[in-house]
Motif scaffolding. Structure first.
Motif, PDB file in Angstrom:
ATOM      1  N   ILE A 164      -5.032   8.578 -10.550  1.00  0.00           N
ATOM      2  CA  ILE A 164      -3.715   7.967 -10.465  1.00  0.00           C
ATOM      3  C   ILE A 164      -3.882   6.478 -10.187  1.00  0.00           C
ATOM      4  O   ILE A 164      -4.636   6.083  -9.301  1.00  0.00           O
ATOM      5  N   GLY A 165      -3.175   5.657 -10.918  1.00  0.00           N
ATOM      6  CA  GLY A 165      -3.182   4.221 -10.688  1.00  0.00           C
ATOM      7  C   GLY A 165      -1.769   3.683 -10.735  1.00  0.00           C
ATOM      8  O   GLY A 165      -0.913   4.207 -11.457  1.00  0.00           O
ATOM      9  N   ALA A 166      -1.505   2.629  -9.965  1.00  0.00           N
ATOM     10  CA  ALA A 166      -0.151   2.079  -9.919  1.00  0.00           C
ATOM     11  C   ALA A 166      -0.199   0.619  -9.519  1.00  0.00           C
ATOM     12  O   ALA A 166      -1.093   0.175  -8.784  1.00  0.00           O
ATOM     13  N   THR A 167       0.784  -0.126 -10.003  1.00  0.00           N
ATOM     14  CA  THR A 167       0.976  -1.516  -9.607  1.00  0.00           C
ATOM     15  C   THR A 167       2.456  -1.835  -9.709  1.00  0.00           C
ATOM     16  O   THR A 167       3.184  -1.217 -10.511  1.00  0.00           O
ATOM     17  N   GLY A 168       2.937  -2.769  -8.889  1.00  0.00           N
ATOM     18  CA  GLY A 168       4.349  -3.109  -8.954  1.00  0.00           C
ATOM     19  C   GLY A 168       4.775  -4.042  -7.843  1.00  0.00           C
ATOM     20  O   GLY A 168       4.027  -4.278  -6.876  1.00  0.00           O
ATOM     21  N   GLU A 216      11.597 -11.117   0.776  1.00  0.00           N
ATOM     22  CA  GLU A 216      10.159 -10.945   0.965  1.00  0.00           C
ATOM     23  C   GLU A 216       9.634 -10.018  -0.134  1.00  0.00           C
ATOM     24  O   GLU A 216      10.332  -9.098  -0.573  1.00  0.00           O
ATOM     25  N   THR A 217       8.398 -10.234  -0.553  1.00  0.00           N
ATOM     26  CA  THR A 217       7.876  -9.481  -1.694  1.00  0.00           C
ATOM     27  C   THR A 217       6.466  -8.991  -1.415  1.00  0.00           C
ATOM     28  O   THR A 217       5.662  -9.689  -0.783  1.00  0.00           O
ATOM     29  N   SER A 218       6.193  -7.797  -1.896  1.00  0.00           N
ATOM     30  CA  SER A 218       4.850  -7.215  -1.812  1.00  0.00           C
ATOM     31  C   SER A 218       4.424  -6.785  -3.213  1.00  0.00           C
ATOM     32  O   SER A 218       5.165  -6.075  -3.904  1.00  0.00           O
ATOM     33  N   TRP A 219       3.262  -7.248  -3.624  1.00  0.00           N
ATOM     34  CA  TRP A 219       2.654  -6.793  -4.872  1.00  0.00           C
ATOM     35  C   TRP A 219       1.666  -5.692  -4.499  1.00  0.00           C
ATOM     36  O   TRP A 219       0.624  -5.952  -3.925  1.00  0.00           O
ATOM     37  N   GLN A 220       2.037  -4.451  -4.794  1.00  0.00           N
ATOM     38  CA  GLN A 220       1.254  -3.296  -4.357  1.00  0.00           C
ATOM     39  C   GLN A 220       0.420  -2.745  -5.511  1.00  0.00           C
ATOM     40  O   GLN A 220       0.910  -2.607  -6.637  1.00  0.00           O
ATOM     41  N   ASN A 221      -0.830  -2.418  -5.183  1.00  0.00           N
ATOM     42  CA  ASN A 221      -1.767  -1.879  -6.169  1.00  0.00           C
ATOM     43  C   ASN A 221      -2.556  -0.741  -5.523  1.00  0.00           C
ATOM     44  O   ASN A 221      -2.982  -0.846  -4.367  1.00  0.00           O
ATOM     45  N   THR A 276      -8.249   7.298  -1.985  1.00  0.00           N
ATOM     46  CA  THR A 276      -7.343   6.261  -2.477  1.00  0.00           C
ATOM     47  C   THR A 276      -7.802   4.902  -1.985  1.00  0.00           C
ATOM     48  O   THR A 276      -8.120   4.727  -0.806  1.00  0.00           O
ATOM     49  N   GLY A 277      -7.813   3.939  -2.886  1.00  0.00           N
ATOM     50  CA  GLY A 277      -8.028   2.546  -2.521  1.00  0.00           C
ATOM     51  C   GLY A 277      -6.779   1.744  -2.832  1.00  0.00           C
ATOM     52  O   GLY A 277      -6.093   2.001  -3.826  1.00  0.00           O
ATOM     53  N   PHE A 278      -6.451   0.753  -1.996  1.00  0.00           N
ATOM     54  CA  PHE A 278      -5.228  -0.009  -2.213  1.00  0.00           C
ATOM     55  C   PHE A 278      -5.416  -1.463  -1.797  1.00  0.00           C
ATOM     56  O   PHE A 278      -6.259  -1.787  -0.948  1.00  0.00           O
ATOM     57  N   TYR A 279      -4.636  -2.322  -2.436  1.00  0.00           N
ATOM     58  CA  TYR A 279      -4.577  -3.736  -2.078  1.00  0.00           C
ATOM     59  C   TYR A 279      -3.146  -4.215  -2.271  1.00  0.00           C
ATOM     60  O   TYR A 279      -2.565  -4.044  -3.354  1.00  0.00           O
ATOM     61  N   ASN A 280      -2.567  -4.808  -1.235  1.00  0.00           N
ATOM     62  CA  ASN A 280      -1.208  -5.341  -1.285  1.00  0.00           C
ATOM     63  C   ASN A 280      -1.237  -6.828  -0.957  1.00  0.00           C
ATOM     64  O   ASN A 280      -1.799  -7.244   0.065  1.00  0.00           O
ATOM     65  N   ARG A 281      -0.627  -7.608  -1.811  1.00  0.00           N
ATOM     66  CA  ARG A 281      -0.482  -9.046  -1.597  1.00  0.00           C
ATOM     67  C   ARG A 281       0.962  -9.334  -1.214  1.00  0.00           C
ATOM     68  O   ARG A 281       1.904  -8.992  -1.956  1.00  0.00           O
ATOM     69  N   LEU A 282       1.167  -9.926  -0.042  1.00  0.00           N
ATOM     70  CA  LEU A 282       2.501 -10.225   0.458  1.00  0.00           C
ATOM     71  C   LEU A 282       2.788 -11.711   0.316  1.00  0.00           C
ATOM     72  O   LEU A 282       1.927 -12.547   0.617  1.00  0.00           O
TER      73      LEU A 282
END
Length: 835
Positions: free
Chosen positions: A578-582, A606-611, A628-634
Motif C-alpha cells: 500500500i502506498g499513499a501521498t496527499g 496549516e498543511t501537511s504533505w503526508q506520504n 509501514t514507513g512514513f514521512y510528513n512535511r508540515l
C-alpha cells in the motif's frame, strides 16, 4: 410412508478389494405430510441424494426429483433427522453418498409427543439447527433439529420416560427427563451454556441484509467485543486505539490520542464520518459514548480519504451498528468509578430503540474527603452522559436518529459553599440524523446532519471564567458507488457544510499581555470532495480531491485544495503493498484571525504533505503482520502567542514560549516506522505494536529546528488475552515508551516587585523525561444463567506500581527539578449483569 433404498455409490472405488458394508438406517424420523397435499389426497415420491458421515449423520441433502417444493421441503426436513449405521471398509467407518426415495402415502399422520425451544443461556438467543438426541423405553432412540426460531417438535414417541439432550458445537450439553403420555404434550425450554473457550468448528451461515460502505484501503478496524476485552482498557472500547501503531502514550494516563508526532488537537474524532468535539471524560477514565452502540472503531493514522478534512494528524471514526439487533437486550454495569445502563429494545421487524446512560461517583467519596481536609467545598470530578437512538431499516433505507449528551464538572467552592472559586467544565449536546438509501445500479445516497452546542469553561481563585461556546450545524450529502468485481470502478462525491455560532473569552489573569481576548461571530466551512476507485486485477487505485473554504464573519477568508492518491496491489493471495501521498489542511481558529483577539486575518490553513508505504502479510492461523514507513512535511504552521490562555489539551509544556504575533511561519518534519503483528484466534488474541518516530518543528524563519514537544521516539505495546474453560479470560499488557522532551532550566531570576522567580531556560538543549514502562493485567469471569449473565472483571494498570515521571516540575525558586509521577497502581473492579 415407507422408505426404500434404491442404490448406493461408494466414494471409495477401491472398495471392491476390501470388505465393504453398506449404511443402514437405525432411526426413521416421522415425516410431516404437506397440509395442502393431505386436503387434495395427493401422494408422491421424492428422490434424495445425501452424504452419510462416519458418525451416521446425514448431510448435504439434495433433491434429485420431486413433484413440488412442499414435498421437497418435507422430505429434506425428515431426512435431516434420520440416523444411520455408517458404511464401513474393513470395519472402519467411512463417508458414503447414497440416494433414497421417500414415498408419501395417505396413512395416519404423526402425533405430536414433545415440543419446545432451545435458547442460548444468558442472552436467550434462539439456537437454530441444534440437535436434540432422545433415548426412551427399551433403548429406543430419536433425533430432531431446531428450526430458525430455535423451536423443535417430536412425533410418535412411545409412551414412557424419555431423556432429551441438546448437542451442538461450542455448547455444553444440557439434558432433561420427561414422561410421554397419551393426550399430553410437554413443552420444554433448554438454555445450554456456550463454552467459547472450547468452541469447535461449525458450519456458519452469514446472511448479509445490508451493506455499509467499504473501509479505507489501509484502515485498521477492531470490533467492539474485541476492544472491550483488551487489558488496560477497563472495558472501554476507545482505549484500545491507544495500543495501535503510530499512537504515542498520553502523559498521566489522560484520554488523549497523539498520532504520528502531532499534537492532540491536530487529530480528530468522528461519529459515522461527522466530527464530534470530544470522546473522553475527565482523566480519560471513560469515553462519552456507550461502546455497545458501536459496531467497530476505524483508525487511520494518516493518508486517509477525502471524506475527512480539517485535520493534520490522524482520525478515529466511531461506527455505530448498522444492523438491527436480533433480539432485545440490556445490561447494568458497576465498577469503582462509574455505573452504566444500556437497553436495546426491538420494535417489530424493522425498528429498534436504544437508551444508555453513565454516571461517575468519584464525587460521592472523594469530595467529602477533600472538603474535610481543606475546609472548602469540593465537587470532585463528576461526569455523566446519555445517548438515545432509533434505528429503522427497510430493504433500501437506513434511518438512524440519535441524541447525545455529555457533561463533566470539577469545582472548588468557598468555605460557606455559596461561591464557586475554581473549576473546569465541558459539555456538549448533539442530535444527529443519518439517512442512507440504496439506489439502482449499486449506488448509495447518504444524508447526515449533526446539530448541537458544546462548551468549555475554566475559572480560578474567584476570577471571571474563561470559556468557549459554539452552536454547530454539520451537514453532509454524499453519493457513492462501491467498486464491484465485474465493473472494477467506484465513485464517491459529497458536500460538507459546517456552520458555527461561536462565543469565547480567553481573558485570564497571568496569561498574555493583559489585553482582553473575547469575541463572538459566525464561522462557515463549506467543502466539496470526490474520489474514484479503480480495481484493475490485483491493483486498486484511489485518486481524490478535497476543496474547502473558511469564512469568519467579514474578517477572514481562506481556502485549501487537497489532492490525495492511494494505491494498493495484492502480490499473491496473502500479501498487499500500500502506498499513499496527499495534502491535508487544517484551518485557523477564530481567536487566531479576529482583530478583537489580536489575531491575524491573513492566516492560511496549516498543511501537511503526508506520504506512506506499507507491506501487509496475512499468515496462517489468524496471524498478520504489517510494516509501514512514513514521512510528513508540515508547512504554513501557525506560530505565536504561546503565552495566551488555552484550554487543557495536555500537561503544560515546559520551556520558552513564542510570544510574537500569529503568523504562518512554522514548518516541521515527521518520519518513522511502524510495526504491527496481530494474532486473533478463537481462544486468544495477541498484539505486538511498535513505533519509532521523530518529530521536529521550526517556529520562525532563521530559527533552528527543534524536537517537538510531543516527540516520543519509541513506543512499544505487547498485549493479549486467552480464554480458559468455564468462561474465564486472562490477559496482560506491557508498555514501554520514551518520555516527552523538555528544555531544562539553567538559572532563575527574582522579580523585585513580587519576589517571585522566573526561569531562565537553556536554549538549544533538550532533555527528556525518563522512559515509561508499566505492566497491566486483566481477569474476566462470566457466569451464565438461564435468562441472564453476570460478568466480573479485575483490570489492574501499573501492577508493579512503577513510579513513572511524566512532567518535569520545579521547586518554588527553580533551583531543583521536581518531577510529577504518573498514575500509581490503579485497580478497577467491575460487575456487569446482562439479559
Amino acid at each position: 410412508m415407507k422408505l426404500f433404498l434404491l442404490w448406493l455409490v461408494s466414494q471409495f472405488a477401491w472398495a471392491q478389494d476390501n470388505e465393504f458394508k453398506l449404511p443402514e438406517v437405525i432411526y426413521e424420523a416421522p415425516v410431516l405430510y404437506p397440509e395442502d397435499a393431505v386436503e387434495q389426497l395427493q401422494q408422491a415420491s421424492v428422490r434424495l441424494k445425501l452424504v452419510v458421515l462416519p458418525d451416521g449423520t446425514p448431510v448435504d441433502i439434495e433433491v434429485v426429483d420431486s413433484p413440488d417444493d412442499a414435498f421437497s421441503r418435507a422430505a429434506i426436513e425428515a431426512m435431516g433427522n434420520y440416523r444411520f449405521e455408517p458404511a464401513t471398509v474393513d470395519g472402519d467407518p467411512v463417508a458414503s453418498t447414497i440416494e433414497y426415495v421417500l414415498n408419501f402415502t395417505l396413512e395416519l399422520q404423526p402425533v405430536l409427543s414433545i415440543q419446545g425451544r432451545v435458547l442460548e443461556a444468558g442472552i436467550r438467543q434462539p439456537l437454530a439447527n441444534t440437535t436434540i438426541e432422545l433415548t426412551g423405553p427399551d433403548g429406543a432412540v430419536a433425533y430432531t433439529r431446531t428450526d430458525a426460531s430455535g423451536a423443535f417438535a417430536l412425533y410418535d414417541l412411545a409412551p414412557g420416560p424419555w431423556s432429551l439432550t441438546v448437542v451442538a458445537p461450542g455448547l455444553r450439553s444440557e439434558s432433561s427427563d420427561v414422561v410421554v403420555q397419551d393426550g399430553q404434550v410437554p413443552d420444554l425450554t433448554f438454555y445450554p451454556v456456550r463454552d467459547r473457550a472450547w468452541e469447535e468448528d461449525a458450519d456458519e451461515v452469514i446472511e448479509v441484509v445490508y451493506e455499509s460502505e467499504e473501509p479505507e484501503v489501509d484502515e485498521r478496524v477492531i470490533s467492539t467485543q474485541r476492544a472491550m476485552a483488551l487489558p488496560g482498557t477497563n472495558g472501554d472500547i476507545l482505549k484500545a486505539v491507544q495500543n495501535f501503531p503510530g499512537v504515542a502514550r498520553p502523559p498521566l494516563g489522560i484520554g488523549q490520542i497523539i498520532i504520528r508526532g502531532t499534537a492532540p488537537e491536530d487529530s480528530s474524532f468522528f461519529l459515522d464520518g461527522q466530527q464530534i468535539p470530544l470522546v473522553f471524560h475527565f482523566s480519560g477514565l471513560s469515553t462519552v459514548l456507550n461502546g455497545d452502540s458501536l459496531e467497530s472503531i476505524g483508525f487511520l493514522n494518516g493518508n486517509f480519504g477525502v471524506r475527512y478534512g480539517n485535520t493534520l494528524g490522524g482520525i478515529v471514526d466511531l461506527k455505530t451498528t448498522s444492523q438491527l439487533p436480533e433480539r432485545s437486550r440490556g445490561y447494568v454495569s458497576i465498577d469503582v468509578y462509574q455505573s452504566a445502563l444500556f437497553v436495546e429494545q426491538k420494535i417489530g421487524e424493522r425498528t429498534a430503540l436504544t437508551l444508555s446512560g453513565r454516571r461517575s461517583y468519584l464525587d460521592a467519596f472523594l469530595g467529602p474527603i477533600l472538603s474535610s481536609a481543606t475546609g472548602r467545598s469540593f465537587q470532585a470530578p463528576v461526569y455523566w452522559d446519555v445517548q438515545a437512538r432509533m434505528l429503522h431499516r427497510t430493504d433500501r433505507d437506513r434511518i438512524d436518529a440519535m441524541f447525545l449528551f455529555s457533561d463533566d464538572r470539577f469545582a472548588i467552592s468557598s468555605e460557606d459553599g455559596e461561591t464557586t472559586e475554581s473549576g473546569i467544565g465541558t459539555q456538549f449536546i448533539k442530535g444527529r440524523l443519518l439517512w442512507e438509501r440504496r439506489m439502482p445500479g449499486n449506488w448509495w445516497n447518504e444524508l447526515h446532519v449533526l446539530v448541537g452546542p458544546d462548551e468549555q469553561s475554566f475559572l480560578f481563585d474567584g476570577s471571571d471564567p474563561a470559556y468557549e461556546r459554539q452552536l454547530n450545524v454539520q451537514l453532509r450529502e454524499e453519493i457513492r458507488m462501491d467498486a464491484d468485481d465485474n465493473l472494477g470502478l467506484g465513485w464517491r462525491a459529497g458536500v460538507d457544510l459546517q456552520i458555527a455560532k461561536f462565543d469565547f473569552d480567553y481573558t485570564f489573569e497571568g496569561f498574555g499581555d493583559g489585553e482582553p481576548e473575547r469575541a463572538e461571530g459566525w464561522r462557515y466551512l463549506p467543502s466539496l470532495y470526490a474520489e474514484n476507485t479503480w480495481k484493475l486485477g490485483p491493483a486498486t487505485l484511489i485518486p481524490g480531491l478535497r476543496m474547502g473554504m473558511q469564512f469568519i464573519d467579514d474578517e477572514h477568508v481562506s481556502w485549501a485544495i487537497d489532492p490525495r492518491v492511494k494505491a494498493a496491489i495484492d502480490v499473491g493471495p496473502t500479501t498487499r503493498i500500500i502506498g499513499a501521498t496527499g495534502l491535508y489542511s487544517q484551518y485557523a481558529l477564530p481567536r487566531e484571525v479576529l482583530e478583537a483577539s489580536q489575531g491575524n486575518p491573513d492566516l492560511r490553513p496549516e498543511t501537511s504533505w503526508q506520504n506512506s508505504i506499507a507491506v501487509k502479510q496475512e499468515m496462517p492461523y489468524g496471524q498478520s503482520i504489517q510494516l509501514t514507513g512514513f514521512y510528513n512535511r508540515l508547512f504554513n504552521l501557525i506560530s505565536g502567542r504561546e503565552d495566551r490562555f488555552e484550554f487543557f489539551s495536555g500537561p503544560p509544556l515546559a520551556g520558552p514560549k513564542d510570544e510574537g504575533p500569529y503568523a504562518n511561519d512554522g514548518k516541521g518534519d515527521i518520519y518513522g516506522v511502524e510495526l504491527s503483528y496481530r494474532y486473533e484466534g478463537k481462544r486468544a488474541i495477541a498484539w505486538l505494536t511498535g513505533t519509532w518516530t521523530r518529530s521536529f518543528r521550526q517556529d520562525r524563519p532563521g530559527e533552528e529546528s527543534e524536537v517537538f514537544a510531543f516527540d516520543q521516539p519509541l513506543s512499544l505495546n505487547v498485549l493479549g488475552n486467552y480464554k480458559l474453560p468455564r468462561q474465564w479470560t486472562v490477559g496482560g499488557r506491557v508498555r514501554v515508551g520514551s518520555g516527552n522532551p523538555y528544555t531544562p532550566v539553567s538559572n532563575r531570576a527574582q522579580n523585585a516587585a513580587d519576589h517571585g522567580f522566573v526561569p531562565i531556560y537553556r536554549i538549544g538543549e533538550v532533555a527528556r523525561v525518563p522512559t515509561f514502562w508499566s505492566i497491566d493485567i486483566r481477569v474476566d469471569k462470566e457466569w451464565t444463567f438461564k435468562k441472564w449473565a453476570l460478568t466480573a472483571y479485575l483490570d489492574i494498570q501499573n501492577v508493579t506500581n512503577n513510579q513513572n515521571p511524566e512532567i518535569i516540575g520545579y521547586s518554588y525558586d527553580y533551583s531543583e527539578e521536581d518531577p510529577i509521577s504518573g498514575l500509581p497502581i490503579l485497580p478497577a473492579f467491575g460487575l456487569k449483569g446482562a439479559w
